[in-house]
Design a protein around this motif. Sequence first.
Motif, short mmCIF file in Angstrom:
data_model
loop_
_atom_site.label_atom_id
_atom_site.label_comp_id
_atom_site.label_asym_id
_atom_site.label_seq_id
_atom_site.Cartn_x
_atom_site.Cartn_y
_atom_site.Cartn_z
N ALA A 8 -12.94 13.78 -2.44
CA ALA A 8 -12.96 12.71 -3.43
C ALA A 8 -11.70 11.84 -3.32
N ILE A 9 -10.54 12.47 -3.17
CA ILE A 9 -9.30 11.71 -3.09
C ILE A 9 -9.18 11.01 -1.75
N ASN A 10 -9.49 11.71 -0.68
CA ASN A 10 -9.42 11.10 0.64
C ASN A 10 -10.46 10.00 0.81
N GLY A 11 -11.55 10.10 0.05
CA GLY A 11 -12.56 9.05 0.12
C GLY A 11 -12.04 7.70 -0.34
N LEU A 12 -10.98 7.72 -1.17
CA LEU A 12 -10.39 6.45 -1.59
C LEU A 12 -9.79 5.70 -0.41
N ALA A 13 -9.31 6.44 0.59
CA ALA A 13 -8.72 5.79 1.76
C ALA A 13 -9.77 5.04 2.57
N LYS A 14 -10.99 5.54 2.57
CA LYS A 14 -12.04 4.89 3.35
C LYS A 14 -12.42 3.53 2.76
N SER A 15 -12.33 3.42 1.44
CA SER A 15 -12.72 2.17 0.79
C SER A 15 -11.53 1.25 0.52
N SER A 16 -10.35 1.63 0.99
CA SER A 16 -9.15 0.82 0.74
C SER A 16 -8.80 0.00 1.98
N PRO A 17 -8.14 -1.15 1.78
CA PRO A 17 -7.72 -1.96 2.93
C PRO A 17 -6.71 -1.22 3.79
N ALA A 18 -6.60 -1.64 5.03
CA ALA A 18 -5.71 -0.96 5.98
C ALA A 18 -4.26 -1.01 5.54
N TRP A 19 -3.84 -2.13 4.92
CA TRP A 19 -2.44 -2.24 4.52
C TRP A 19 -2.10 -1.23 3.43
N LEU A 20 -3.08 -0.94 2.55
CA LEU A 20 -2.83 0.03 1.49
C LEU A 20 -2.74 1.45 2.07
N ASP A 21 -3.61 1.74 3.03
CA ASP A 21 -3.53 3.05 3.68
C ASP A 21 -2.18 3.23 4.38
N SER A 22 -1.71 2.19 5.03
CA SER A 22 -0.42 2.27 5.70
C SER A 22 0.71 2.46 4.70
N LEU A 23 0.62 1.78 3.57
CA LEU A 23 1.65 1.90 2.54
C LEU A 23 1.67 3.31 1.95
N VAL A 24 0.49 3.83 1.63
CA VAL A 24 0.42 5.18 1.07
C VAL A 24 0.93 6.20 2.08
N SER A 25 0.60 6.00 3.35
CA SER A 25 1.07 6.92 4.39
C SER A 25 2.58 6.93 4.47
N TRP A 26 3.20 5.76 4.42
CA TRP A 26 4.67 5.70 4.49
C TRP A 26 5.29 6.31 3.25
N ILE A 27 4.70 6.02 2.09
CA ILE A 27 5.23 6.59 0.85
C ILE A 27 5.11 8.11 0.87
N GLY A 28 3.95 8.62 1.30
CA GLY A 28 3.73 10.05 1.30
C GLY A 28 4.53 10.79 2.35
N GLU A 29 4.90 10.10 3.43
CA GLU A 29 5.64 10.75 4.50
C GLU A 29 7.14 10.63 4.33
N TYR A 30 7.61 9.44 3.90
CA TYR A 30 9.05 9.20 3.82
C TYR A 30 9.52 8.64 2.47
N GLY A 31 8.73 7.73 1.90
CA GLY A 31 9.20 6.95 0.75
C GLY A 31 9.59 7.80 -0.45
N ILE A 32 8.77 8.77 -0.82
CA ILE A 32 9.06 9.58 -2.00
C ILE A 32 10.29 10.44 -1.78
N LEU A 33 10.44 10.97 -0.58
CA LEU A 33 11.64 11.77 -0.29
C LEU A 33 12.90 10.91 -0.38
N LEU A 34 12.81 9.66 0.07
CA LEU A 34 13.96 8.76 -0.06
C LEU A 34 14.23 8.44 -1.53
N GLY A 35 13.17 8.26 -2.30
CA GLY A 35 13.34 8.01 -3.73
C GLY A 35 13.98 9.19 -4.44
N LEU A 36 13.60 10.40 -4.07
CA LEU A 36 14.20 11.59 -4.67
C LEU A 36 15.66 11.72 -4.28
N ALA A 37 15.99 11.34 -3.05
CA ALA A 37 17.39 11.36 -2.64
C ALA A 37 18.21 10.37 -3.47
#
Length: 248
Positions: A18-47
């Motif tokens: 259900a959650i991953n299905g949101l990626a299929k219906s989202s534009p490519a730029w949003l998927d790229s943004l979420v990927s960066w946030i989930g991989e690096y962005g949140i950890l940088l924010g916590l730092a």
Amino acid sequence: MPTPLADPSNPDLGLLYAINGLAKSSPAWLDSLVSWIGEYGILLGLAALGLTGWLQARRRPDAPVAVAGLLWAPLAVAVAELANLPIAAIVHRPRPFVDHTGLDVLVEGKEGTYSFVSDHSTMSMGIAVALFLVNRRLGWIAGGLALLQGFCRMYMGVHYPTDVIGGFALATAVVLLLAPIAMAVLVPLCHALARTPAAPLIRAKGSGGNGGGGSGRSGGNRPGGGRRRRAARPAPAGEKPHESDLAA
């Protein structure tokens, strides 16, 4: 053999689809943004939150205790990550896209790594819980980022919901259960550092307390060579005294 569809009797897999299905219906730029946030962005924010917490902790009356609590945050994350090594080897759970088709995987290079528990979720929740013990406001913000981290990892198709929950539980257990032992070592260490040239790392100049340089205004020397001392003024009615979130 990969499972083509989500099993409706498996809520873990169903929620992932259900959650991953949101990626299929989202534009490519949003998927790229979420990927960066989930991989690096949140950890940088916590730092950044950790750095903010350190700057604020140095100005507290109980600065050595507060700074010791902040030092425990990265140490607790390291301990949790070490604890996850045997857990991952024992559970030996592949990434969800290895066993199940139809997932939109937004990051590459995860095929040969284990899924349980989520390292990113462990790190983010470890920082959040440790920060909450020192600074409630920053801890709530960090907790929100940790929850967002878990969502992003499922959105990216690289973790099951139980991987995320497992990471949250592992981090919380390590931070809370080992905090008394860690603080028994870190608090005396920070008190000792506060009496050395490294004192600015523990206590901000002019923040008061032992070993500080005063409070900025000295009040001047009196003719007799002594200094005029003022009696401590009681707090007005209704005003709460400064409370320490972390016990020594």
